[in-house]
Design an enzyme around this catalytic site. Structure first.
Site, PDB file in Angstrom:
ATOM      1  N   HIS A  39      41.657  47.826  43.549  1.00 57.41           N
ATOM      2  CA  HIS A  39      40.833  48.108  42.331  1.00 57.41           C
ATOM      3  C   HIS A  39      40.249  46.811  41.777  1.00 57.41           C
ATOM      4  CE1 HIS A  39      44.233  46.876  40.415  1.00 57.41           C
ATOM      5  NE2 HIS A  39      43.647  46.415  39.365  1.00 57.41           N
TER       6      HIS A  39
ATOM      7  N   HIS B 256      36.389  43.910  38.669  1.00 57.77           N
ATOM      8  CA  HIS B 256      37.614  44.864  38.400  1.00 57.77           C
ATOM      9  C   HIS B 256      36.921  46.237  38.397  1.00 57.77           C
ATOM     10  CE1 HIS B 256      40.601  46.630  36.324  1.00 57.77           C
ATOM     11  NE2 HIS B 256      41.546  45.846  36.578  1.00 57.77           N
TER      12      HIS B 256
END
Length: 188
Positions: A86, A101
């Site tokens: 992620h 992110h």
């Protein structure tokens, strides 16, 4: 073979694996570019205390409107990848450290809906696909799909210019497209 099949065969290998084409855009070594297309947000608007307080770095967030492919916003080396795919970090030859992110609390998805296309220490070019993410899977899991793109070492620069505002608006919010300039890092 029809036109659609020829186009599809350019992106799907014989084993059925999808190949994402590189994005091409003009680059400068001091500039960080949009890794996805979407609605531009300030970090303060992100519903995460760590990101909104700037603890990850200085930059922008983007609510993606595109295909769920994350592209390299700079040319450099992959410095870090998370096991849950992620987040990813890059470092340029000029010392800019970029952290991207994907989503809020998506670490709790344990990598489901994310596919990494590069590994730590790989050299990448701006516009190269880094990973894919399933926007619908993120939403179905109850998380926000916002993508934060920050310079994680802002103290290494005398000035970071926020140049991401575009003249194109959606509901009064600026839009950026993949490869639009976001940040310019200036050394003293």
């Amino acid at each position: 073979m029809g036109l659609f099949e020829r186009i599809k065969s350019a992106f799907v290998s014989s084993d059925g694996k999808v190949t994402h084409p590189e994005a091409t855009f003009a680059t400068r070594p001091d500039t960080v570019y949009a890794p996805v297309s979407g609605v531009l947000l300030s970090l303060q608007e992100v519903n995460d205390q760590v990101i909104s307080a700037g603890l990850l770095g200085d930059g922008y967030a983007i609510l993606p409107t595109g295909s769920g492919v994350l592209y390299a916003p700079v040319s450099g080396r992959v410095s870090v990848v998370t096991v849950t795919n992620h987040a990813i970090g890059l470092r340029t030859d000029d010392g800019i450290e970029v952290l991207i992110h994907i989503g809020i609390d998506t670490v709790k998805m344990d990598g489901k809906g994310f596919t990494r296309l590069v590994e730590a220490n790989d050299e990448v070019r701006a516009g190269q696909p880094l990973m894919t993410f399933d926007v619908e899977a993120i939403k179905l899991a109850g998380y926000e799909e916002v993508v934060a793109c920050v310079i994680s070492n802002p103290d290494a620069f005398s000035n970071i210019e926020h140049v991401g505002d575009s003249g194109t608006l959606l509901g009064g919010r600026p839009l950026v497209k993949l490869g639009d300039p976001l940040l310019v890092a200036r050394k003293a």
